[in-house]
Design a protein around this motif. Structure first.
Motif, PDB file in Angstrom:
ATOM      1  N   THR A 101      38.542  31.999  41.369  1.00  0.00           N
ATOM      2  CA  THR A 101      38.959  31.213  42.525  1.00  0.00           C
ATOM      3  C   THR A 101      37.948  31.433  43.647  1.00  0.00           C
ATOM      4  O   THR A 101      37.163  32.380  43.609  1.00  0.00           O
ATOM      5  CB  THR A 101      40.349  31.644  43.036  1.00  0.00           C
ATOM      6  N   GLU A 102      37.998  30.581  44.674  1.00  0.00           N
ATOM      7  CA  GLU A 102      37.093  30.757  45.807  1.00  0.00           C
ATOM      8  C   GLU A 102      37.416  32.028  46.581  1.00  0.00           C
ATOM      9  O   GLU A 102      36.511  32.687  47.084  1.00  0.00           O
ATOM     10  CB  GLU A 102      37.146  29.534  46.725  1.00  0.00           C
ATOM     11  N   GLU A 103      38.703  32.396  46.685  1.00  0.00           N
ATOM     12  CA  GLU A 103      39.088  33.612  47.405  1.00  0.00           C
ATOM     13  C   GLU A 103      38.761  34.850  46.603  1.00  0.00           C
ATOM     14  O   GLU A 103      38.577  35.928  47.148  1.00  0.00           O
ATOM     15  CB  GLU A 103      40.601  33.652  47.678  1.00  0.00           C
ATOM     16  N   GLY A 104      38.754  34.706  45.310  1.00  0.00           N
ATOM     17  CA  GLY A 104      38.495  35.822  44.421  1.00  0.00           C
ATOM     18  C   GLY A 104      39.765  36.411  43.857  1.00  0.00           C
ATOM     19  O   GLY A 104      40.825  36.364  44.481  1.00  0.00           O
ATOM     20  N   SER A 105      39.656  36.940  42.675  1.00  0.00           N
ATOM     21  CA  SER A 105      40.766  37.549  41.971  1.00  0.00           C
ATOM     22  C   SER A 105      40.375  38.986  41.642  1.00  0.00           C
ATOM     23  O   SER A 105      39.405  39.225  40.932  1.00  0.00           O
ATOM     24  CB  SER A 105      41.048  36.749  40.698  1.00  0.00           C
ATOM     25  N   LEU A 106      41.118  39.944  42.178  1.00  0.00           N
ATOM     26  CA  LEU A 106      40.816  41.364  42.038  1.00  0.00           C
ATOM     27  C   LEU A 106      41.539  41.953  40.840  1.00  0.00           C
ATOM     28  O   LEU A 106      42.721  41.705  40.641  1.00  0.00           O
ATOM     29  CB  LEU A 106      41.243  42.106  43.311  1.00  0.00           C
ATOM     30  N   ALA A 107      40.825  42.757  40.050  1.00  0.00           N
ATOM     31  CA  ALA A 107      41.432  43.466  38.923  1.00  0.00           C
ATOM     32  C   ALA A 107      40.991  44.926  38.951  1.00  0.00           C
ATOM     33  O   ALA A 107      39.844  45.235  39.259  1.00  0.00           O
ATOM     34  CB  ALA A 107      41.039  42.829  37.598  1.00  0.00           C
ATOM     35  N   TYR A 108      41.940  45.800  38.639  1.00  0.00           N
ATOM     36  CA  TYR A 108      41.669  47.235  38.558  1.00  0.00           C
ATOM     37  C   TYR A 108      42.800  47.863  37.767  1.00  0.00           C
ATOM     38  O   TYR A 108      43.808  47.219  37.483  1.00  0.00           O
ATOM     39  CB  TYR A 108      41.559  47.867  39.952  1.00  0.00           C
ATOM     40  N   HIS A 134      47.461  43.193  39.383  1.00  0.00           N
ATOM     41  CA  HIS A 134      46.001  43.086  39.384  1.00  0.00           C
ATOM     42  C   HIS A 134      45.381  43.529  38.071  1.00  0.00           C
ATOM     43  O   HIS A 134      44.272  44.045  38.035  1.00  0.00           O
ATOM     44  CB  HIS A 134      45.420  43.907  40.543  1.00  0.00           C
ATOM     45  N   GLY A 135      46.083  43.302  36.982  1.00  0.00           N
ATOM     46  CA  GLY A 135      45.551  43.618  35.663  1.00  0.00           C
ATOM     47  C   GLY A 135      44.642  42.504  35.166  1.00  0.00           C
ATOM     48  O   GLY A 135      44.493  41.454  35.793  1.00  0.00           O
ATOM     49  N   LEU A 136      44.042  42.727  34.033  1.00  0.00           N
ATOM     50  CA  LEU A 136      43.106  41.750  33.473  1.00  0.00           C
ATOM     51  C   LEU A 136      43.757  40.411  33.169  1.00  0.00           C
ATOM     52  O   LEU A 136      43.117  39.369  33.256  1.00  0.00           O
ATOM     53  CB  LEU A 136      42.455  42.314  32.210  1.00  0.00           C
ATOM     54  N   THR A 137      45.037  40.407  32.830  1.00  0.00           N
ATOM     55  CA  THR A 137      45.703  39.147  32.493  1.00  0.00           C
ATOM     56  C   THR A 137      45.924  38.255  33.706  1.00  0.00           C
ATOM     57  O   THR A 137      46.123  37.060  33.570  1.00  0.00           O
ATOM     58  CB  THR A 137      47.058  39.403  31.805  1.00  0.00           C
ATOM     59  N   ALA A 138      45.875  38.819  34.905  1.00  0.00           N
ATOM     60  CA  ALA A 138      46.106  38.046  36.125  1.00  0.00           C
ATOM     61  C   ALA A 138      44.814  37.464  36.701  1.00  0.00           C
ATOM     62  O   ALA A 138      44.858  36.710  37.665  1.00  0.00           O
ATOM     63  CB  ALA A 138      46.785  38.918  37.174  1.00  0.00           C
ATOM     64  N   MET A 139      43.682  37.793  36.104  1.00  0.00           N
ATOM     65  CA  MET A 139      42.403  37.380  36.686  1.00  0.00           C
ATOM     66  C   MET A 139      42.122  35.893  36.482  1.00  0.00           C
ATOM     67  O   MET A 139      42.310  35.372  35.390  1.00  0.00           O
ATOM     68  CB  MET A 139      41.261  38.192  36.095  1.00  0.00           C
ATOM     69  N   GLN A 140      41.675  35.260  37.547  1.00  0.00           N
ATOM     70  CA  GLN A 140      41.260  33.864  37.524  1.00  0.00           C
ATOM     71  C   GLN A 140      40.039  33.726  38.413  1.00  0.00           C
ATOM     72  O   GLN A 140      39.860  34.499  39.357  1.00  0.00           O
ATOM     73  CB  GLN A 140      42.364  32.963  38.069  1.00  0.00           C
TER      74      GLN A 140
END
Length: 116
Positions: A41-48, A33-39
């Protein structure tokens, strides 16, 4: 039904009152869930990050243009509340940044006519 617009929404918030189970699960999944994995999407992409203080979610929301960016932000925040609540993660202070992709101006680079 009016014209549909596509919005990119970033919902930011703060983790709050995390149980030991939530903390353990979030830490175990932190690398995914790092910044590089963020996209978006309709479901959402969580980063922390591993401090488990702040988080952000990136979502795509399609809704009536007449309802505007405020409604797109509200829809996104509702999705985040359901997602985090379903996982049992506590949170507070959600706030959204909304971009309407259908009205966004795109600046293209112009190529110079100069030879190199």
């Amino acid at each position: 039904m009016g014209t549909q617009h596509t919005y990119r929404v970033i919902v930011r918030g703060t983790f709050d009152g995390l149980s030991e189970e939530s903390r353990s699960r979030l830490l175990a999944e932190a690398d995914a869930h790092g910044l590089t994995a963020m996209q978006f999407t309709e479901e959402g992409s969580l980063a922390y990050d591993r401090t488990l203080k702040h988080f952000s979610y990136r979502l795509v929301v399609v809704s009536d243009a007449e309802d505007g960016e405020e409604m797109a932000g509200a829809i996104a925040e509702d999705r985040v509340e359901k997602a985090l609540g379903g996982l049992g993660h506590g949170y507070k202070a959600l706030r959204s940044t909304v971009t309407d992709l259908d009205t966004m101006k795109i600046n293209y680079r112009r190529q110079s006519g100069r030879a190199r």
